[in-house]
Design an enzyme around this catalytic site. Structure first.
Site, PDB file in Angstrom:
ATOM      1  N   MET A  31       5.759   6.789 -12.116  1.00  0.00           N
ATOM      2  CA  MET A  31       6.371   5.517 -11.737  1.00  0.00           C
ATOM      3  C   MET A  31       7.182   4.908 -12.879  1.00  0.00           C
ATOM      4  SD  MET A  31       5.483   5.409  -8.640  1.00  0.00           S
ATOM      5  CE  MET A  31       4.233   6.011  -7.507  1.00  0.00           C
ATOM      6  N   HIS A  67       9.309  12.478  -3.269  1.00  0.00           N
ATOM      7  CA  HIS A  67       9.439  11.106  -2.766  1.00  0.00           C
ATOM      8  C   HIS A  67       8.890  11.054  -1.343  1.00  0.00           C
ATOM      9  CE1 HIS A  67      10.964   7.056  -2.433  1.00  0.00           C
ATOM     10  NE2 HIS A  67      11.389   7.387  -1.222  1.00  0.00           N
ATOM     11  N   ASN A 103      11.474  15.711  -8.361  1.00  0.00           N
ATOM     12  CA  ASN A 103      10.659  14.554  -7.972  1.00  0.00           C
ATOM     13  C   ASN A 103      10.237  14.716  -6.526  1.00  0.00           C
ATOM     14  OD1 ASN A 103       9.561  11.843  -8.117  1.00  0.00           O
ATOM     15  ND2 ASN A 103      11.310  11.175  -6.893  1.00  0.00           N
ATOM     16  N   GLY A 116      -2.806  11.430  -8.821  1.00  0.00           N
ATOM     17  CA  GLY A 116      -2.501  12.830  -9.098  1.00  0.00           C
ATOM     18  C   GLY A 116      -2.824  13.806  -7.981  1.00  0.00           C
ATOM     19  N   THR A 117      -2.754  13.355  -6.715  1.00  0.00           N
ATOM     20  CA  THR A 117      -3.031  14.329  -5.649  1.00  0.00           C
ATOM     21  C   THR A 117      -1.925  15.385  -5.574  1.00  0.00           C
ATOM     22  OG1 THR A 117      -1.978  13.034  -3.886  1.00  0.00           O
ATOM     23  CG2 THR A 117      -4.328  12.647  -4.268  1.00  0.00           C
ATOM     24  N   ASN A 118      -0.706  15.005  -5.911  1.00  0.00           N
ATOM     25  CA  ASN A 118       0.364  16.019  -5.931  1.00  0.00           C
ATOM     26  C   ASN A 118       0.172  16.993  -7.087  1.00  0.00           C
ATOM     27  OD1 ASN A 118       2.506  15.690  -3.749  1.00  0.00           O
ATOM     28  ND2 ASN A 118       2.131  13.574  -4.384  1.00  0.00           N
ATOM     29  N   ILE A 169      11.470   4.888 -14.081  1.00  0.00           N
ATOM     30  CA  ILE A 169      12.817   5.412 -13.817  1.00  0.00           C
ATOM     31  C   ILE A 169      13.418   5.892 -15.136  1.00  0.00           C
ATOM     32  CG2 ILE A 169      15.149   4.785 -13.070  1.00  0.00           C
ATOM     33  CD1 ILE A 169      13.839   2.958 -10.987  1.00  0.00           C
ATOM     34  N   LEU A 170      13.895   7.131 -15.142  1.00  0.00           N
ATOM     35  CA  LEU A 170      14.403   7.738 -16.374  1.00  0.00           C
ATOM     36  C   LEU A 170      15.908   7.504 -16.507  1.00  0.00           C
ATOM     37  CD1 LEU A 170      12.343  11.017 -15.989  1.00  0.00           C
ATOM     38  CD2 LEU A 170      11.926   9.182 -17.658  1.00  0.00           C
TER      39      LEU A 170
HETATM   40  C1  GAR Z   1       3.053  10.048  -3.774  1.00  0.00           C
HETATM   41  O1  GAR Z   1       3.054   9.650  -2.428  1.00  0.00           O
HETATM   42  C2  GAR Z   1       4.461  10.232  -4.287  1.00  0.00           C
HETATM   43  O2  GAR Z   1       5.328  10.779  -3.340  1.00  0.00           O
HETATM   44  C3  GAR Z   1       4.837   8.806  -4.575  1.00  0.00           C
HETATM   45  O3  GAR Z   1       3.692   8.244  -5.152  1.00  0.00           O
HETATM   46  C4  GAR Z   1       2.524   8.920  -4.659  1.00  0.00           C
HETATM   47  C5  GAR Z   1       1.738   9.426  -5.838  1.00  0.00           C
HETATM   48  O4  GAR Z   1       0.506   9.961  -5.439  1.00  0.00           O
HETATM   49  N1  GAR Z   1       5.995   8.752  -5.431  1.00  0.00           N
HETATM   50  C6  GAR Z   1       6.929   7.799  -5.333  1.00  0.00           C
HETATM   51  O5  GAR Z   1       6.885   6.887  -4.544  1.00  0.00           O
HETATM   52  C7  GAR Z   1       8.101   7.965  -6.303  1.00  0.00           C
HETATM   53  N2  GAR Z   1       9.220   7.199  -5.850  1.00  0.00           N
HETATM   54  P1  GAR Z   1      -0.306  10.978  -6.339  1.00  0.00           P
HETATM   55  O6  GAR Z   1      -0.479  10.339  -7.727  1.00  0.00           O
HETATM   56  O7  GAR Z   1      -1.639  11.075  -5.642  1.00  0.00           O
HETATM   57  O8  GAR Z   1       0.421  12.282  -6.398  1.00  0.00           O
END
Ligand code: GAR
Length: 202
Positions: free
Chosen positions: A94, A113, A111, A14-16, A96-97
């Site tokens: 993670m 990516h 999203n 969940g850093t994003n 796919i919808l």
């Molecule tokens: C992030 O790098 C995000 O871009 C990627 O997973 C990581 C999640 O990190 N998403 C994908 O690859 C989707 N195709 P987070 O949980 O720390 O935000």
């Protein structure tokens, strides 16, 4: 004017999500408000981040829906409708919808990516795998993309992108961190505000 009600869907660290929470508390998402966090993984650290920020959060797993994608998506949709969500943000989500789900929120699902789409994207490209593929190919520049979500994995309209340099000696983990810091955590909050502003004007 009513703020755009945002739900963030997560699966992991969940850093994003944290970048969105921090941007919100700095006043950088004036047209939106994160009102709900849903994880499809029990114990995801993203849930702790939501709780610490005082954001209602819950877990809906596919397993709890009998392993059935349709039931899983119905459970998600019911929860999103109950909270009158206007905008869904997939932040490390993670799963796919289906088209049924994405059609229900057309141009209302974002999203993030971790590559410059159309490179290193689509089914099977997620998390560290994306960075491993970029390093294996030998690209010198990678980055991140925020896009609208449709039924094609990573195929929806691009909203923002930011490039990041690959450096000598990078491992997938080192590159992932740099792409997060220099691209994802910056463009995701900006894209969320851009779309929230448009939706709140409707
Ligand atoms: C992030 O790098 C995000 O871009 C990627 O997973 C990581 C999640 O990190 N998403 C994908 O690859 C989707 N195709 P987070 O949980 O720390 O935000």
């Amino acid at each position: 004017m009513a703020k755009t009600k945002i739900a963030v869907l997560v699966s992991g660290g969940g850093t994003n999500l944290q970048a969105l929470i921090d941007a919100q508390s700095r006043g950088e998402i004036p047209h939106g408000e994160i009102v709900l966090v849903i994880s499809n993984k029990e114990g995801a650290y993203a849930l702790t981040r939501a709780a610490e920020a005082g954001i209602p959060n819950l877990v809906i797993t596919k397993a709890a829906c009998g392993g059935d994608q349709e039931f899983f998506e119905e459970a998600l949709l019911a929860q999103l409708a109950a909270c009158e969500i206007d905008l869904i943000v997939l932040a490390g989500f993670m799963s796919i919808l289906s088209k049924r789900f994405t059609d229900a929120y057309e141009k209302r699902i974002l999203n993030v990516h971790p590559s410059l789409i159309p490179s290193f994207c689509g089914e099977g490209f997620y998390g560290l795998r994306v960075h491993r593929a970029a390093l294996d190919y030998g690209v010198k520049v990678t980055g991140a993309t925020v896009h609208f979500v449709n039924e094609i994995p990573d195929g929806g309209e691009i909203i923002l992108q930011k490039a990041v340099e690959v450096e000598e000696g990078d491992t997938p983990e080192i590159l992932q961190r740099r792409v997060m810091e220099q691209a994802e955590w910056q463009i995701l909050p900006r894209a969320v505000e851009l779309v929230s502003e448009k939706l709140s004007a409707n």
